[in-house]
Write an enzyme that holds these catalytic residues in place. Structure first.
Site, PDB file in Angstrom:
ATOM      1  N   GLY A  41       4.508   1.835   4.857  1.00 27.17           N
ATOM      2  CA  GLY A  41       4.529   2.153   6.274  1.00 27.17           C
ATOM      3  C   GLY A  41       5.406   1.228   7.088  1.00 27.17           C
ATOM      4  O   GLY A  41       6.092   0.355   6.547  1.00 27.17           O
ATOM      5  N   ASN A  42       5.380   1.457   8.396  1.00 30.21           N
ATOM      6  CA  ASN A  42       6.236   0.691   9.297  1.00 30.21           C
ATOM      7  C   ASN A  42       5.801  -0.764   9.394  1.00 30.21           C
ATOM      8  O   ASN A  42       6.628  -1.665   9.397  1.00 30.21           O
ATOM      9  CB  ASN A  42       6.215   1.313  10.694  1.00 30.21           C
ATOM     10  CG  ASN A  42       6.942   2.637  10.722  1.00 30.21           C
ATOM     11  OD1 ASN A  42       8.093   2.706  10.323  1.00 30.21           O
ATOM     12  ND2 ASN A  42       6.267   3.674  11.154  1.00 30.21           N
ATOM     13  N   VAL A  43       4.482  -0.990   9.494  1.00 28.51           N
ATOM     14  CA  VAL A  43       4.011  -2.360   9.650  1.00 28.51           C
ATOM     15  C   VAL A  43       4.336  -3.184   8.397  1.00 28.51           C
ATOM     16  O   VAL A  43       4.885  -4.286   8.511  1.00 28.51           O
ATOM     17  CB  VAL A  43       2.504  -2.394  10.007  1.00 28.51           C
ATOM     18  CG1 VAL A  43       1.996  -3.823  10.015  1.00 28.51           C
ATOM     19  CG2 VAL A  43       2.265  -1.739  11.362  1.00 28.51           C
ATOM     20  N   GLU A  84       2.525  -0.919  -5.715  1.00 30.46           N
ATOM     21  CA  GLU A  84       2.488   0.482  -6.127  1.00 30.46           C
ATOM     22  C   GLU A  84       3.850   1.139  -5.965  1.00 30.46           C
ATOM     23  O   GLU A  84       4.279   1.900  -6.821  1.00 30.46           O
ATOM     24  CB  GLU A  84       1.458   1.172  -5.233  1.00 30.46           C
ATOM     25  CG  GLU A  84       0.864   2.421  -5.736  1.00 30.46           C
ATOM     26  CD  GLU A  84      -0.307   2.803  -4.846  1.00 30.46           C
ATOM     27  OE1 GLU A  84      -1.404   2.278  -5.070  1.00 30.46           O
ATOM     28  OE2 GLU A  84      -0.128   3.609  -3.925  1.00 30.46           O
TER      29      GLU A  84
END
Lengths: 502, 502
Positions: free
Chosen positions: B269-271, B292
């Site tokens: 994700g972005n964070v 992963e």
């Protein structure tokens, strides 16, 4: 009895428990041996409790932070809780006085997966440990420790502590020597595989090596482990055991299990012992146990030639079976291996073994989330123990419980579990006296009918009513239907009206 | 392009996707490649969807049970969901059309820990698999398969399936060959240790060996993986990244971590990408990832010489970085290892590595229970993915999230998590733009102030009010204080009034 202390260096440190208690100070972080009523220190806890009481009488503060393997007994957890001598406790307890203090908010309790507990000390999450207090059967000439009836987190605590106090308990059979298999997982960043491929593999030594310079006291004791006797099996336990066996038979029929391939993990209690009694008359042979504690039922299975080997970290035996063990340890040690908790409960080894886990619970919800620890979401009973270690890594994970408690006032199946210790992703099979709910391969909605089928008949309509309401309350968004307004009504009924039925 | 199919035996089975779809029938259990938008079959899903539509138009039933590695893309999960061609789906998805069908109750979805998904097929929980459909980069002369941009559960599905359909995708760089490290954990009862001691260890072959007799079709494709671009970092992400780095610095200061000893696991994700950008300018060197998926930020760290090696099961790259990978795979394969999902997410190897896990979440409660999957307890977003595999076995497990969503209408810290995927026993650190809550060593009551401190200021008083009410509502029984009557008020406010604030 000092023949049990073969090391001259350590024999020189013999003293009374009261004298040894001088090394335990207010605010200390103390790691103790002890696991399910076995192998806990028998003398120091009372000595520490007395020291605390004296301090409190003078208006002085005195508490310790207390770490063990798991639960201990009234003369350990009990006396310390009664003396208000414990500030913080981990990872597990089951003492009534201590439980009361915890739930009253006067004692801090952190409920940690057992396989993580010693590891977190080793990883430095608790800072330096001040004292380790460990019961042993014997000290060798070299100053090595022969574990008594359990190993638990002894390696981690003995390694981390600045000071070591050893209790040598004459009550423990000398023939326990050879049962323990001591191997320490190398510390980060040098961890390596744990080279156990079969339940009975021995990979280490029968003793624990320590830095004898850290030993500040050796204390002699002669006191029994304190385990509660099991209740005679009742009709409900027998039915649950029957359903568990039906489940196993189903696995054989499906080709996923063979009659000589069953590897057991079992939580502690009356129902698990009933299951083991059921196995005595079953078709299963050469049963093995890769589990946390050795229970009465396992000794019966070994005696009957049904179980070939059990690996655990400790005993959890009734007084009768503990005596039997002390008499026959030389025989039993051929079939039993006691390992450090980090290994008995290792995710790595558990997954490798392909065991079938079965643990007790307080309640399960209609989707298979499991509450193992809290009554009404707030009051802790004992703790999660190793149930997460095994459930999360088993070949098949099951939970077993009577469908009701308190004469039917409490249902083991509820709309929404009031505390969740094992998630819908982890529980595979839920077993009561009404059958087994096999949740494998099922989406949440398909689990509801299965879970209702193992609930007590008095609660089935109430659970169905809840599910209908849940379906209606969130019509467009419902992978997992819930009506959050009434999700805890079972528990609120119990709190307000004394029965989940309302 | 048939030079990508060096096996004459398999070249003889070349056909169109529509022809190959004949081998997929109504009711089939189908295992597909595909993991976070990479390596999924590009042609068969549309062909199967068309077959389903034709059947439905005639009034005939046509659905499959669909198993993958994880999420795929619109031209796989999307087209199949749109055609109502899927009855049951596991273990993870993130497609908007599919999510809608799942939450509408028209599709069954089981949200399984990724490390368990292939294992459960191997263990026989799903019965026989009818067809495996797997994308590859190339087929060797011997009929071995060279994985494309991910491995996932391909080994388990190819082994279990009665029929195999192979898609050879010319878009995937031939230089990916050598990146995959294929080693299969021996099946029960012969499982052995996974001999990986270091993140970059290679223990197997660069190809997957199959029974070529099971191959019924080979299909050529030329289509890109479909991953969404990441948004530019905003101020909140940058602050979270800063707090994560502060947390890492604190571990160094405490002596639990060194500047060249950080092993990363990171959710997608972005964070997480902002965190990786923050690491570019940090004191940390020789960073490794045992994770992963390979993300954009990891390639940047490798390019900058800050990361030495990343082990994963698949790519999760933006289109821009996927193109870069296709151009520079020959270089990147020196620093990247793609493993089967059972190994990338193995509890055994994860615990051995001593990694620091950081994953996103939907909400956490005041005691540190984490909801990763369900909005308001009922609507599934994506799934738990591998977050449980890593959280449960990490050296330190953290969860990161902005403190609010939907312009402040949703708080990431709530009184009681409406769905629990990671329990209070598992989460150690929770990080938002307001700081980090370090829950290690803390009993439940001592966690509340920490959790409130990372909540958005608009919600802090509301959380404190709840806790005060909880303390009063169950005065004598409160290891974990709760007021079950109002525990879900934040969520009920959201449902009824459009904001958790009420």
């Amino acid at each position: 009895m000092s023949e049990r202390i073969a090391s001259a260096e350590l024999r020189a440190k013999l003293m009374s428990a009261d004298e040894a208690a001088q090394f335990v100070n207010n605010g200390d972080l103390v790691g103790m041996s002890g696991f399910t009523g076995a192998a806990y220190p028998k003398a120091l806890p009372t000595a520490i409790a007395n020291k605390a009481k004296e301090a409190h009488a003078k208006g002085d503060a005195f508490t310790i932070d207390m770490l063990t393997g798991a639960s201990t007994a009234p003369d350990c957890d009990g006396v310390l809780a009664e003396a208000e001598a414990v500030n913080y406790r981990m990872p597990y307890q089951s003492d009534p006085i201590m439980r009361k203090a915890i739930n009253a908010g006067s004692m801090k309790y952190q409920d940690i997966h057992l396989s993580h507990s010693g590891l977190q000390v080793e990883q430095g999450f608790f800072g330096e440990m001040d004292v380790a207090i460990v019961e042993v059967t014997r000290i060798t000439e070299e100053g090595h420790l022969i574990p008594s009836s359990g190993v638990g987190n002894n390696l981690e605590y003995l390694a981390a502590a600045k000071k070591i106090i050893i209790e040598v308990n004459e009550w423990q059979a000398l023939e326990l020597e050879g049962m323990a298999d001591i191997w320490s997982v190398p510390h980060l960043p040098n961890r390596t595989p744990i080279p156990i491929n079969n339940v009975g593999d021995r990979i280490g030594n029968p003793y624990i090596q320590i830095d004898t310079n850290k030993v500040v006291a050796v204390v002699e004791t002669n006191a029994p482990d304190r385990n509660a006797p099991f209740k005679p099996f009742d009709d409900v336990s027998a039915k649950i055991a029957g359903n568990f066996l039906d489940f196993l038979e189903g696995e054989v029929a499906a080709g996923r299990l063979t009659y000589d391939g069953y590897i057991m993990q079992s939580g502690v209690g009356n129902v698990p012992n009933a299951v083991m009694a059921g196995l005595l008359d079953s078709k299963f042979e050469n049963i093995q146990a890769y589990t946390e504690v050795v229970q009465d039922g396992m000794l019966d299975l070994i005696d009957a030639g049904k179980m070939t080997v059990a690996s655990a970290t400790s005993f959890a035996l009734s007084p009768e079976y503990a005596d039997k063990m002390n008499r026959e340890a030389a025989t039993y040690r051929k079939s039993l291996v006691l390992r450090p908790l980090q290994i008995s409960n290792s995710p790595e080894v558990i997954r490798r073994m392909g065991l079938i886990a079965s643990n007790g619970m307080i309640e399960a919800d209609i989707y298979g989330n499991i509450n193992s620890t809290h009554v009404n979401g707030t009051r802790v009973m004992n703790g999660i123990g190793g149930s997460g270690d095994f459930t999360r890594n088993a070949f098949i994970s099951s939970f077993i419980s009577p469908s009701v408690a308190k004469d039917g006032a409490i249902s083991a199946v509820v709309p929404f579990a009031s505390h969740i210790d094992h998630t819908e992703h982890d529980a595979m099979v839920v077993i009561t006296e009404y059958g087994f709910a096999d949740l494998r391969g099922l989406a949440p909605r398909d689990r509801v009918a299965k879970m209702v089928s193992v609930a007590h008949p008095d609660y089935r309509a109430l659970l169905e009513e809840y599910y209908d309401r849940a379906l209606k309350s969130t019509t467009s968004f419902q992978q997992t239907p819930h009506d959050l307004k009434t999700a805890f009504n079972f528990h609120l009924n119990m709190i307000e009206k004394g029965s989940m039925k309302g």
